[in-house]
Structures are given as structure tokens and as C-alpha cells.
Design a protein around this motif. Structure first.
Motif, short mmCIF file in Angstrom:
data_model
loop_
_atom_site.label_atom_id
_atom_site.label_comp_id
_atom_site.label_asym_id
_atom_site.label_seq_id
_atom_site.Cartn_x
_atom_site.Cartn_y
_atom_site.Cartn_z
N ALA A 112 1.01 3.65 1.98
CA ALA A 112 1.53 3.97 3.31
C ALA A 112 2.74 3.12 3.69
O ALA A 112 3.45 3.45 4.64
CB ALA A 112 0.43 3.77 4.35
N ASP A 113 2.98 2.04 2.96
CA ASP A 113 4.10 1.14 3.28
C ASP A 113 5.37 1.49 2.51
O ASP A 113 6.37 0.78 2.62
CB ASP A 113 3.72 -0.30 2.97
CG ASP A 113 2.55 -0.78 3.82
OD1 ASP A 113 2.47 -0.36 4.98
OD2 ASP A 113 1.73 -1.56 3.31
N ALA A 151 0.84 -1.19 0.00
CA ALA A 151 0.00 0.00 0.00
C ALA A 151 0.88 1.25 0.00
O ALA A 151 2.05 1.20 0.41
CB ALA A 151 -0.90 -0.01 1.23
N ASN A 160 0.28 0.83 14.75
CA ASN A 160 -1.05 1.25 14.30
C ASN A 160 -1.31 0.94 12.83
O ASN A 160 -2.11 1.62 12.18
CB ASN A 160 -1.22 2.76 14.55
CG ASN A 160 -1.11 3.12 16.02
OD1 ASN A 160 -1.65 2.42 16.88
ND2 ASN A 160 -0.39 4.18 16.31
N HIS A 161 -0.62 -0.05 12.29
CA HIS A 161 -0.82 -0.39 10.88
C HIS A 161 -2.24 -0.90 10.65
O HIS A 161 -2.80 -1.62 11.47
CB HIS A 161 0.20 -1.45 10.45
CG HIS A 161 0.33 -1.59 8.97
ND1 HIS A 161 -0.57 -2.31 8.22
CD2 HIS A 161 1.23 -1.08 8.09
CE1 HIS A 161 -0.22 -2.26 6.95
NE2 HIS A 161 0.88 -1.51 6.84
N ALA A 162 -2.79 -0.54 9.49
CA ALA A 162 -4.19 -0.85 9.20
C ALA A 162 -4.47 -2.34 9.07
O ALA A 162 -5.56 -2.80 9.42
CB ALA A 162 -4.63 -0.12 7.93
N SER A 163 -3.51 -3.10 8.55
CA SER A 163 -3.82 -4.51 8.27
C SER A 163 -2.74 -5.50 8.71
O SER A 163 -2.99 -6.71 8.68
CB SER A 163 -4.06 -4.69 6.77
OG SER A 163 -2.93 -4.28 6.02
#
Length: 247
Positions: A101-102, A99, A179-182
Motif C-alpha cells: 500500500a506504500d 508494504a 488512515n495509514h495502518a501502522s
């Protein structure tokens, strides 16, 4: 981006006298490059890549993504300062499920190096510290290899190497925040993160032209491979084949 064969600060020492008459000595090449999308990715990407090795008065050098200066030059030791741009992890790697964000930006790193050459055996070590905000860590790289000159026009250089990262360095490239989404949080400790072996070859096809190739296989160690960003492939492969002009 990685080098192939001897480091330029060692390779420049036995350059033939005809080329050494000029202040600038080096190689300019272009070829097809195969490499992982990022360290730990299972997907590979093909690209057209330049291969640049320049040396000015056997003191200042440029080697692809690295630039440096030899400050100490003795019979069995060459050492100095070095800087590099370390590849990050792009946000557009949809094939690997990364993603935006990564993504990790390319990092500017400053460091020191030392190398020695005894007959045709060479050893080198480089230490880097991040200075651009991508990471505040340190990494170490060590290589050992041997130059086989099979005849006047063909050379082979097998080598082995090891890469070590501090906790901050490992966290930047392999860690996952709380706090990573997945993905589950992952904070690796420092240590050895990659081992590699390489075979590079040069065949002189004309006075100032080389056909050059290299094949590198590496293995991620546990702290790196345990990262969610690296579980696609513990084994990594890189290859290059191109034409080089000597001057």
C-alpha cells in the motif's frame, strides 16, 4: 534515474565537427549502476543500466528518462520544453519494510528548462509538473558545474545541485495519509528536499569509445528526512561505471 555530468542540451553544443556532420549525435552506453531502493532508503540496489544521450539536429534530445526540444538557442541561453518519467517507490522492497500500500507509481512529468554555458562553466534549471495522476505538484532542479578537460582523452565534471518540491509533490513521495495502518500521519510542506554533489569522469579509450563513471552524494533536507519513508538514511549515494559508444 538521474543524469551525470552536463545536461545533454548543453553538452551537445561543442560536439566535434566530424560527429556533427550527421543529423543524429549521441552516446549509447551500458554499465553497472548503484542507487538507493528509493529516495530516503538505507538499502542500495545494483543493476545493469543503459546510458542513452541522443540529439537530433541540435534541437530534439533524449537523455535516459528525459526527452525534450530546444526552442531558444542563443549564445548564452538554451531553453525549451522537457518531459521525464520520475521513479516511484516499488511495492516489492521488503528489505526496507515497505508494504504494497506504500508503493508510488512512476510519474510522467512535463516541464521547461533553461541552461547556459560560459566557457566551461554551466548552469541549468528544470521545472516539472505532474500530469499522470501520481501527483499534481511541481518540482524544481538547479545545477551548476564546470568541465575540466585535463587532456585530449580525459574529462572531469564536478557539479552541485538543489531540488525543491511543492506541497503536493512532497506529499506524494514523503507524506503519510491519516488512515495509514501502522504509520503516523505526516504531511510535509513544500521546500528544498535534497542537496547533491557529483563528480563524473570520461576517459576516451578509442576513437569512438569512452570509459565513463560518476559518483553522486546527496543529503535529504528536514522536510523529506522527517518522513517515515525516508528515515533510514539522510545521506544518499549513487554511482555508475560503464562503457559508452560515441556516434
Amino acid at each position: 534515474m538521474t543524469r551525470s555530468g552536463q545536461p545533454v542540451y548543453i553538452e551537445s553544443v561543442p560536439v566535434d565537427d566530424e560527429r556533427r556532420r550527421d543529423d543524429w549525435v549521441g552516446q549509447l552506453g551500458v554499465g553497472l549502476n548503484l542507487s538507493p531502493d528509493f529516495l530516503g532508503a538505507g538499502a542500495q540496489e545494483y543493476s545493469l543500466r543503459a546510458d542513452i544521450r541522443l540529439n537530433y539536429k541540435d534541437t530534439f534530445f533524449l537523455e535516459n528518462n528525459k526527452i525534450g526540444a530546444v526552442l531558444t538557442s542563443r549564445r548564452f541561453l538554451r531553453a525549451g520544453v522537457i518531459a521525464r518519467v520520475q521513479d516511484g517507490r516499488r511495492a516489492d522492497l521488503s528489505r526496507a519494510g515497505i508494504a504494497p500500500a506504500d508503493a508510488v507509481d512512476d510519474a510522467l512529468e512535463l516541464g521547461i528548462f533553461a541552461g547556459t554555458s560560459v566557457y566551461k562553466l554551466f548552469l541549468s534549471g528544470e521545472a516539472y509538473w505532474g500530469v499522470s495522476g501520481v501527483h499534481g505538484g511541481m518540482s524544481l532542479e538547479f545545477e551548476a558545474g564546470y568541465l575540466f578537460e585535463l587532456n585530449s582523452s580525459f574529462k572531469l565534471v564536478p557539479l552541485i545541485g538543489i531540488s525543491i518540491g511543492s506541497p503536493d509533490y512532497m506529499d506524494a513521495y514523503f507524506g503519510v495519509g491519516p488512515n495509514h495502518a501502522s504509520l503516523a500521519a505526516y504531511k510535509p510542506s513544500g521546500g528544498i528536499y535534497e542537496l547533491h554533489a557529483e563528480l563524473s569522469a570520461e576517459h576516451r579509450i578509442a576513437k569512438n569509445w569512452l570509459l565513463k563513471g560518476s559518483l553522486r552524494a546527496s543529503k535529504l533536507k528536514d522536510k523529506a528526512y522527517a518522513s517515515p519513508f525516508a528515515r533510514d538514511s539522510r545521506a544518499q549515494a549513487r554511482a555508475f561505471l560503464g562503457v559508452v559508444w560515441l556516434f
